[in-house]
Design a protein around this motif. Sequence first.
Motif, PDB file in Angstrom:
ATOM      1  N   MET A   1      10.805  24.665  32.908  1.00  0.00           N
ATOM      2  CA  MET A   1      11.530  25.919  32.657  1.00  0.00           C
ATOM      3  C   MET A   1      13.032  25.650  32.676  1.00  0.00           C
ATOM      4  N   GLY A   2      13.773  26.122  31.655  1.00  0.00           N
ATOM      5  CA  GLY A   2      15.204  25.892  31.568  1.00  0.00           C
ATOM      6  C   GLY A   2      15.993  26.733  32.550  1.00  0.00           C
ATOM      7  N   THR A   3      17.288  26.401  32.660  1.00  0.00           N
ATOM      8  CA  THR A   3      18.153  27.120  33.598  1.00  0.00           C
ATOM      9  C   THR A   3      18.214  28.603  33.280  1.00  0.00           C
ATOM     10  N   ALA A   4      18.342  28.950  31.993  1.00  0.00           N
ATOM     11  CA  ALA A   4      18.434  30.359  31.610  1.00  0.00           C
ATOM     12  C   ALA A   4      17.189  31.117  32.027  1.00  0.00           C
ATOM     13  N   ALA A   5      16.029  30.531  31.814  1.00  0.00           N
ATOM     14  CA  ALA A   5      14.785  31.208  32.168  1.00  0.00           C
ATOM     15  C   ALA A   5      14.681  31.393  33.675  1.00  0.00           C
ATOM     16  N   ARG A   6      15.134  30.401  34.450  1.00  0.00           N
ATOM     17  CA  ARG A   6      15.043  30.528  35.904  1.00  0.00           C
ATOM     18  C   ARG A   6      15.985  31.608  36.407  1.00  0.00           C
ATOM     19  N   ILE A   7      17.158  31.740  35.780  1.00  0.00           N
ATOM     20  CA  ILE A   7      18.074  32.812  36.171  1.00  0.00           C
ATOM     21  C   ILE A   7      17.440  34.159  35.869  1.00  0.00           C
ATOM     22  N   GLY A   8      16.815  34.279  34.691  1.00  0.00           N
ATOM     23  CA  GLY A   8      16.184  35.536  34.317  1.00  0.00           C
ATOM     24  C   GLY A   8      15.059  35.919  35.247  1.00  0.00           C
ATOM     25  N   ALA A   9      14.434  34.918  35.857  1.00  0.00           N
ATOM     26  CA  ALA A   9      13.323  35.204  36.757  1.00  0.00           C
ATOM     27  C   ALA A   9      13.788  35.697  38.124  1.00  0.00           C
ATOM     28  N   ALA A  10      15.058  35.528  38.444  1.00  0.00           N
ATOM     29  CA  ALA A  10      15.569  35.954  39.742  1.00  0.00           C
ATOM     30  C   ALA A  10      15.793  37.461  39.762  1.00  0.00           C
ATOM     31  N   ASP A  11      15.614  38.079  40.956  1.00  0.00           N
ATOM     32  CA  ASP A  11      15.885  39.512  41.103  1.00  0.00           C
ATOM     33  C   ASP A  11      17.356  39.795  40.822  1.00  0.00           C
ATOM     34  N   HIS A  12      18.234  39.082  41.472  1.00  0.00           N
ATOM     35  CA  HIS A  12      19.659  39.170  41.186  1.00  0.00           C
ATOM     36  C   HIS A  12      20.370  38.046  41.923  1.00  0.00           C
ATOM     37  N   ILE A  13      21.562  37.720  41.448  1.00  0.00           N
ATOM     38  CA  ILE A  13      22.426  36.751  42.114  1.00  0.00           C
ATOM     39  C   ILE A  13      23.741  37.450  42.402  1.00  0.00           C
ATOM     40  N   GLU A  14      24.135  37.479  43.666  1.00  0.00           N
ATOM     41  CA  GLU A  14      25.353  38.168  44.084  1.00  0.00           C
ATOM     42  C   GLU A  14      26.397  37.150  44.516  1.00  0.00           C
ATOM     43  N   ILE A  15      27.608  37.270  43.980  1.00  0.00           N
ATOM     44  CA  ILE A  15      28.704  36.369  44.313  1.00  0.00           C
ATOM     45  C   ILE A  15      29.663  37.091  45.245  1.00  0.00           C
ATOM     46  N   LEU A  16      29.901  36.513  46.420  1.00  0.00           N
ATOM     47  CA  LEU A  16      30.757  37.118  47.435  1.00  0.00           C
ATOM     48  C   LEU A  16      31.957  36.222  47.724  1.00  0.00           C
ATOM     49  N   PRO A  17      33.082  36.803  48.140  1.00  0.00           N
ATOM     50  CA  PRO A  17      34.237  35.970  48.510  1.00  0.00           C
ATOM     51  C   PRO A  17      33.971  35.227  49.810  1.00  0.00           C
ATOM     52  N   LEU A  18      34.557  34.042  49.937  1.00  0.00           N
ATOM     53  CA  LEU A  18      34.432  33.281  51.170  1.00  0.00           C
ATOM     54  C   LEU A  18      35.252  33.927  52.277  1.00  0.00           C
ATOM     55  N   THR A  19      34.709  33.893  53.488  1.00  0.00           N
ATOM     56  CA  THR A  19      35.424  34.398  54.658  1.00  0.00           C
ATOM     57  C   THR A  19      35.361  33.354  55.770  1.00  0.00           C
ATOM     58  N   HIS A  20      36.099  33.607  56.850  1.00  0.00           N
ATOM     59  CA  HIS A  20      36.066  32.689  57.991  1.00  0.00           C
ATOM     60  C   HIS A  20      34.714  32.736  58.704  1.00  0.00           C
ATOM     61  N   ASP A  21      33.900  33.716  58.366  1.00  0.00           N
ATOM     62  CA  ASP A  21      32.593  33.892  59.010  1.00  0.00           C
ATOM     63  C   ASP A  21      31.472  33.213  58.227  1.00  0.00           C
ATOM     64  N   ILE A  22      31.800  32.361  57.288  1.00  0.00           N
ATOM     65  CA  ILE A  22      30.788  31.816  56.385  1.00  0.00           C
ATOM     66  C   ILE A  22      29.755  30.974  57.122  1.00  0.00           C
ATOM     67  N   GLY A  23      30.138  30.277  58.182  1.00  0.00           N
ATOM     68  CA  GLY A  23      29.174  29.482  58.935  1.00  0.00           C
ATOM     69  C   GLY A  23      28.070  30.331  59.518  1.00  0.00           C
ATOM     70  N   ARG A  24      28.443  31.444  60.135  1.00  0.00           N
ATOM     71  CA  ARG A  24      27.442  32.351  60.709  1.00  0.00           C
ATOM     72  C   ARG A  24      26.579  32.970  59.623  1.00  0.00           C
TER      73      ARG A  24
END
Length: 242
Positions: free
Chosen positions: A1-24
Amino acid sequence: MGTAARIGAADHIEILPLTHDIGRQLESGEADLALGFMPQLEAGFYQNVLFDQAFVCLVSARHPRIRKSLTLAQFEREDHAVISSSGSAPLLIDQVIERRGIRRKVALKIPNFIGAALVVEHTALVITIPERLAEVLKGRGALRAFAVPFELPHYQVKQHWHERYHHDPGSRWLRRVITELMADRGEGAVKRRRIQAESTERGLHSRDEASRREQYVDADEVVARLQHKLDAARGQLAKKGK
């Protein structure tokens, strides 16, 4: 399965800004991956290299004076847009310019690379920007990139995850997708990517690595490149669905 198809199979992908709390956030599962250079993620974390990064100078394609090349004299003579955030990439640029005594006439300060590049497109300003982000922005506007007329160090963009999720199927899927979307292209790059993935070490060693080399990253370039790739992949899926 190609990358595009695998992305389409995902419910959603959320991009968040990095914070100092990223380790936790990584340890608790609130975040699956952190992209960038984060030496604070040591014991209990894994990492692997996505791609190498450099800088270029970006100007409007209609710039009245900078046409075929950019010299140091032009760099010092022109007005510049700079990034006012505390990100590592803007800080690196500032430090090198100050250390070398290079003159830079700052006409505009703006919080992120993407916003600054959009302003540069419609003005005669110059901005020094990560190369891969410039590639993405050039495809969306009337912009032209030139080599920086003085030496700036390269750096590596990495993905980081917590050991608790190292064998988690969802985390492994996402890491593969991110690697395919953002890693260097070409047969040689694919081989390097596989070697890097197979030889990933715990973040316990990341501070030693950081002390041996200068590596910097700003979140804007990662977000822009990933979003561009995701948009393209979804567009391919939409065409196939018609």
